[in-house]
Design a protein around this motif. Structure first.
Motif, PDB file in Angstrom:
ATOM      1  N   ASP A 156       0.859  -1.188   0.000  1.00  0.00           N
ATOM      2  CA  ASP A 156       0.000   0.000   0.000  1.00  0.00           C
ATOM      3  C   ASP A 156       0.890   1.232   0.000  1.00  0.00           C
ATOM      4  N   ILE A 157       0.483   2.224  -0.772  1.00  0.00           N
ATOM      5  CA  ILE A 157       1.260   3.456  -0.921  1.00  0.00           C
ATOM      6  C   ILE A 157       0.331   4.648  -0.773  1.00  0.00           C
ATOM      7  N   GLY A 158       0.759   5.629  -0.020  1.00  0.00           N
ATOM      8  CA  GLY A 158      -0.026   6.841   0.129  1.00  0.00           C
ATOM      9  C   GLY A 158      -0.007   7.660  -1.154  1.00  0.00           C
ATOM     10  N   VAL A 159      -1.145   8.217  -1.536  1.00  0.00           N
ATOM     11  CA  VAL A 159      -1.216   9.027  -2.759  1.00  0.00           C
ATOM     12  C   VAL A 159      -0.628  10.409  -2.523  1.00  0.00           C
ATOM     13  N   ASP A 160      -1.051  11.083  -1.481  1.00  0.00           N
ATOM     14  CA  ASP A 160      -0.618  12.462  -1.224  1.00  0.00           C
ATOM     15  C   ASP A 160       0.520  12.556  -0.211  1.00  0.00           C
ATOM     16  N   GLU A 161       0.690  11.513   0.609  1.00  0.00           N
ATOM     17  CA  GLU A 161       1.789  11.487   1.578  1.00  0.00           C
ATOM     18  C   GLU A 161       2.187  10.044   1.839  1.00  0.00           C
ATOM     19  N   SER A 162       3.432   9.864   2.235  1.00  0.00           N
ATOM     20  CA  SER A 162       3.970   8.526   2.420  1.00  0.00           C
ATOM     21  C   SER A 162       3.442   7.885   3.701  1.00  0.00           C
ATOM     22  N   ILE A 163       3.114   6.616   3.609  1.00  0.00           N
ATOM     23  CA  ILE A 163       2.705   5.858   4.789  1.00  0.00           C
ATOM     24  C   ILE A 163       3.933   5.485   5.617  1.00  0.00           C
ATOM     25  N   ARG A 164       5.063   5.320   4.941  1.00  0.00           N
ATOM     26  CA  ARG A 164       6.296   4.902   5.596  1.00  0.00           C
ATOM     27  C   ARG A 164       7.199   6.085   5.900  1.00  0.00           C
ATOM     28  N   ASP A 165       8.114   5.872   6.820  1.00  0.00           N
ATOM     29  CA  ASP A 165       9.067   6.911   7.177  1.00  0.00           C
ATOM     30  C   ASP A 165       9.971   7.235   5.992  1.00  0.00           C
ATOM     31  N   ASN A 166      10.474   8.448   5.993  1.00  0.00           N
ATOM     32  CA  ASN A 166      11.465   8.898   5.006  1.00  0.00           C
ATOM     33  C   ASN A 166      10.970   8.785   3.561  1.00  0.00           C
ATOM     34  N   ASP A 167       9.660   8.947   3.358  1.00  0.00           N
ATOM     35  CA  ASP A 167       9.070   8.915   2.012  1.00  0.00           C
ATOM     36  C   ASP A 167       9.432   7.643   1.241  1.00  0.00           C
ATOM     37  N   TYR A 170       7.753   6.197  -2.098  1.00  0.00           N
ATOM     38  CA  TYR A 170       8.058   6.668  -3.449  1.00  0.00           C
ATOM     39  C   TYR A 170       9.450   6.228  -3.917  1.00  0.00           C
ATOM     40  N   ASP A 171      10.070   5.340  -3.164  1.00  0.00           N
ATOM     41  CA  ASP A 171      11.340   4.738  -3.556  1.00  0.00           C
ATOM     42  C   ASP A 171      11.006   3.410  -4.232  1.00  0.00           C
ATOM     43  N   LYS A 172      11.014   3.394  -5.565  1.00  0.00           N
ATOM     44  CA  LYS A 172      10.546   2.217  -6.307  1.00  0.00           C
ATOM     45  C   LYS A 172      11.352   0.960  -5.979  1.00  0.00           C
ATOM     46  N   ALA A 173      12.671   1.086  -5.899  1.00  0.00           N
ATOM     47  CA  ALA A 173      13.495  -0.088  -5.612  1.00  0.00           C
ATOM     48  C   ALA A 173      13.143  -0.663  -4.238  1.00  0.00           C
ATOM     49  N   TYR A 174      12.967   0.225  -3.267  1.00  0.00           N
ATOM     50  CA  TYR A 174      12.616  -0.236  -1.922  1.00  0.00           C
ATOM     51  C   TYR A 174      11.255  -0.917  -1.921  1.00  0.00           C
ATOM     52  N   MET A 175      10.260  -0.293  -2.563  1.00  0.00           N
ATOM     53  CA  MET A 175       8.905  -0.840  -2.542  1.00  0.00           C
ATOM     54  C   MET A 175       8.805  -2.144  -3.330  1.00  0.00           C
ATOM     55  N   ASP A 176       9.546  -2.258  -4.435  1.00  0.00           N
ATOM     56  CA  ASP A 176       9.548  -3.512  -5.184  1.00  0.00           C
ATOM     57  C   ASP A 176      10.105  -4.640  -4.324  1.00  0.00           C
ATOM     58  N   SER A 177      11.178  -4.347  -3.591  1.00  0.00           N
ATOM     59  CA  SER A 177      11.777  -5.350  -2.710  1.00  0.00           C
ATOM     60  C   SER A 177      10.843  -5.677  -1.553  1.00  0.00           C
TER      61      SER A 177
END
Length: 203
Positions: A156-167, A170-177
């Protein structure tokens, strides 16, 4: 040595042998024959099949006190779980899952955001737009989306703000992993063995 056992009652000797030999052997056998087959240990081989059938949907998460969150309606709703992988005293070393079940007005289905790793880095979303990644087979299966069996959401990803710390949303490599590892743990620990076999091995 014989003189030592000579002075020990047979009942006491049996208790000693049971403690020193029998109990460790019992634990060893349970770990070998029960825990080694309890989960879907080859889940990593099939995670890409699950991911390929996934897609994104956008929903508006309910407000914090909303009745659409199942834990606000029923105190028996499971929001966390520990998966025993072996029989020992280190209970906290076992894998865990955290769940955030809710009802989506847009899709008229129950969903459950599931996290099997790094839950402390997330803030469960309330009253915000989010993009949920769901599996097509789960969404098309009428057995999923009920209160008893919500559709699993493993990213799950926030549309207007990040759900996770340090944004990190929106880090694609991190979220893919993150997504891949979360899927592996979901398939391994949470999906029932019968369903895992039907969906991935009987084809």
């Amino acid at each position: 040595m014989r003189n030592i056992f000579k002075h020990i009652p047979m009942v006491t000797l049996g208790q000693i042998l049971g403690t020193v030999v029998g109990f460790p052997l019992l634990i060893f056998l349970i770990n070998i024959f029960y825990y080694s087959n309890k989960y879907n240990d080859d889940a990593e081989q099939y995670c890409d099949n699950y991911i390929k059938k996934s897609y994104d949907i956008e929903v508006m998460m309910p407000e914090e006190k909303s009745k659409y969150y199942l834990e606000n309606q029923d105190e028996n709703i499971k929001t966390s779980e520990t998966f025993r992988t072996r029989m020992d005293n280190n209970f906290f070393a076992n894998p865990q899952g955290q769940y955030y079940p809710f009802y989506s007005v847009e899709y008229k289905k129950y969903f459950s955001i599931m996290c099997f790793l790094y839950p402390t880095e997330m803030h469960w979303p309330c009253d915000m737009k989010v993009i949920l990644t769901v599996n097509r087979d789960d969404m098309n299966n009428p057995a999923y989306g009920t209160k008893e069996n919500p559709v699993p959401v493993l990213k799950d990803i926030g549309v207007d703000e990040s759900i996770r710390d340090n944004d990190q949303d929106y880090d694609k490599a991190y979220m893919d992993s993150f997504y891949r590892e979360n899927v592996i743990r979901y398939l391994k620990y949470k999906m029932p063995k019968s369903e895992f076999k039907r969906r991935f091995k009987n084809k």
